[in-house]
Design a protein around this motif. Structure first.
Motif: not given
Length: 275
Positions: A37, A40, A58-59, A61-62, A65-66, A138, A140-141
């Motif tokens: 966290n 990220k 955003s992409f 950092s996600n 995190w994964g 947003e 996302t993945i």
């Protein structure tokens, strides 16, 4: 009884051995999740401070995190004594099978990567894509979150976004307002054009450059149609659209120029009665 007594005698050692492993595993999991966290948030702040596009920030950092979270899971299982090497092999084989079953999700992931690389739209843009339209909140993945003008949230798969046409209304700083104004055939063409030009020139949203276009476009069935095409800043589009229509209607009414509307004339004929 002797077996039970032996187990009771070994209980402290077992608790010390396996209990500590479980405690260490829990600690590793909590710390690993916390680090994921933190990384990220830090990566997003670092990219944001360098003015990196929010979509990319955003992409990435996600994704980061994964990766950290997966590493945390493997380290936790290793602490519990599970052979992670064989586990990775099993996960790889299972991943192949799951990948075949989740081809749609993988295509969404690939489409998400392409959206970040080529950036057909960014966070904050108003777009029309995947059969809907809204502001990009947003990316996302696997999906893109859109917010409609009436504040509904739409989750569109990335593959649907990339497979179709994306109309981005926010890329350019200026937009042209296209209006069609119909007046009656009795109206004077020069007078009508002068009134339309005056309204456009006095409107608060219309830009002086690149200018505007007013012209007679069609001799329709019941009206003479003019096109009115001024340029405005993109954020002012709808304000200009609504205000221009209202001002044009008021100006034409004040000049006594009628705006026709569909109507039907009914002619009644009397037939002579037979004598």
């Amino acid at each position: 009884m002797e077996n039970i007594q032996g187990l009771l005698d070994q209980a402290p050692d077992l608790i010390m051995t396996y209990g500590l492993k479980i405690v260490y595993a829990i600690v590793i999991f909590i710390i690993g999740k916390y680090i994921a966290n933190v990384m990220k948030k830090l990566s997003f702040k670092m990219m944001d401070s360098r003015k990196v596009d929010p979509t990319v920030s955003s992409f990435v950092s996600n994704i980061l995190w994964g990766l950290v979270f997966v590493f945390t899971i493997i380290a936790t299982l290793g602490q519990l004594g599970i052979q992670t090497a064989s586990l990775v092999a099993v996960i790889g084989a299972a991943g192949l099978a799951v990948g075949l079953a989740l081809q749609g999700s993988l295509s969404n992931f690939a489409a998400g990567v392409l959206m970040v690389m080529f950036r057909p739209c960014r966070v904050g843009d108003y777009v029309e894509a995947a059969g809907t339209a809204g502001i990009v909140d947003e990316i996302t993945i696997f999906s893109t979150k859109l917010r409609t003008p009436d504040n509904k949230v739409i989750i569109a798969p990335n593959s649907a976004m990339m497979d179709g046409t994306i109309v981005n209304y926010s890329t350019m700083g200026q937009r042209r307002v296209d209006l069609v104004i119909g007046v009656s055939y009795d109206a004077d063409i020069a007078q009508t054009k002068a009134i339309l030009a005056k309204v456009v020139e006095e409107n608060q949203y219309v830009l002086k450059e690149p200018g505007y276009t007013i012209g007679l476009s069609e001799l329709a069935d019941s009206s003479v149609n003019f096109v009115v095409r001024p340029w405005v800043n993109t954020p002012d589009y709808w304000g200009a659209y609504f205000e221009l229509l209202e001002q044009i209607k008021n100006a034409l009414d004040a000049a006594g120029i009628g705006i026709p509307y569909p109507q039907m004339d009914l002619h009644v004929k009397e037939l002579a009665q037979a004598s």
